[in-house]
Scaffold this active site. Sequence first.
Site, mmCIF file in Angstrom:
data_model
loop_
_atom_site.group_PDB
_atom_site.id
_atom_site.type_symbol
_atom_site.label_atom_id
_atom_site.label_comp_id
_atom_site.label_asym_id
_atom_site.label_seq_id
_atom_site.Cartn_x
_atom_site.Cartn_y
_atom_site.Cartn_z
ATOM 1 C CB CYS A 88 -0.897 -0.004 1.236
ATOM 2 S SG CYS A 88 -2.040 1.379 1.268
ATOM 3 C CG LEU A 89 4.394 3.716 -1.845
ATOM 4 C CD1 LEU A 89 4.639 4.444 -0.525
ATOM 5 C CD2 LEU A 89 5.710 3.176 -2.391
#
Length: 196
Positions: A88-89
């Site tokens: 999750c970026l």
Amino acid sequence: LALASNQRPGEPPLLCQTSKNQIKVDLVDENFTELRGEIAGPPDTPYEGGRYQLEIKIPETYPFNPPKVRFITKIWHPNISSVTGAICLDILKDQWAAAMTLRTVLLSLQALLAAAEPDDPQDAVVANQYKQNPEMFKQTARLWSHVYAGAPVSSPDYTRKIDKLCAMGFDKNAVIAALSSKSWDVETATELLLSN
């Protein structure tokens, strides 16, 4: 990151290495659609001393769309799935810009290891531990770094608990996942292992 100018097709794949930041990318296939990245765990983090392998898939629409990146090396981090390696970026999703490079991606992932975002988690169990019990989170992340990424040895207490459950015949990876998600409580981890 670009191919070295003196590299001929068919030679061992070496794209680029940056020793100062300890990142590298190698070619996996001939047509540049799949790469293998590697980042070093940043200093002064539970990941220090570990080497983390990344799968990088380049879409046909690159650089207008981000590469698809996931951790191959198992890691205990709020923004990375401890099961699938999904990340999750923001720059790998809606904050991508065509001017960004693979180098930017790898350095951003290294920065993410040093500064987790537990309020935007990929792995809720890890994020909860990170927020509720930071010391246990650090010890757990260190242990995963040792077991999966080759970092120096961590907590002997955690290692004893792993050995105890492995001696009962459970798979080591399953034992580590169960203990990690059950706050290192042998009894509840055993119940989880028996229920699977």
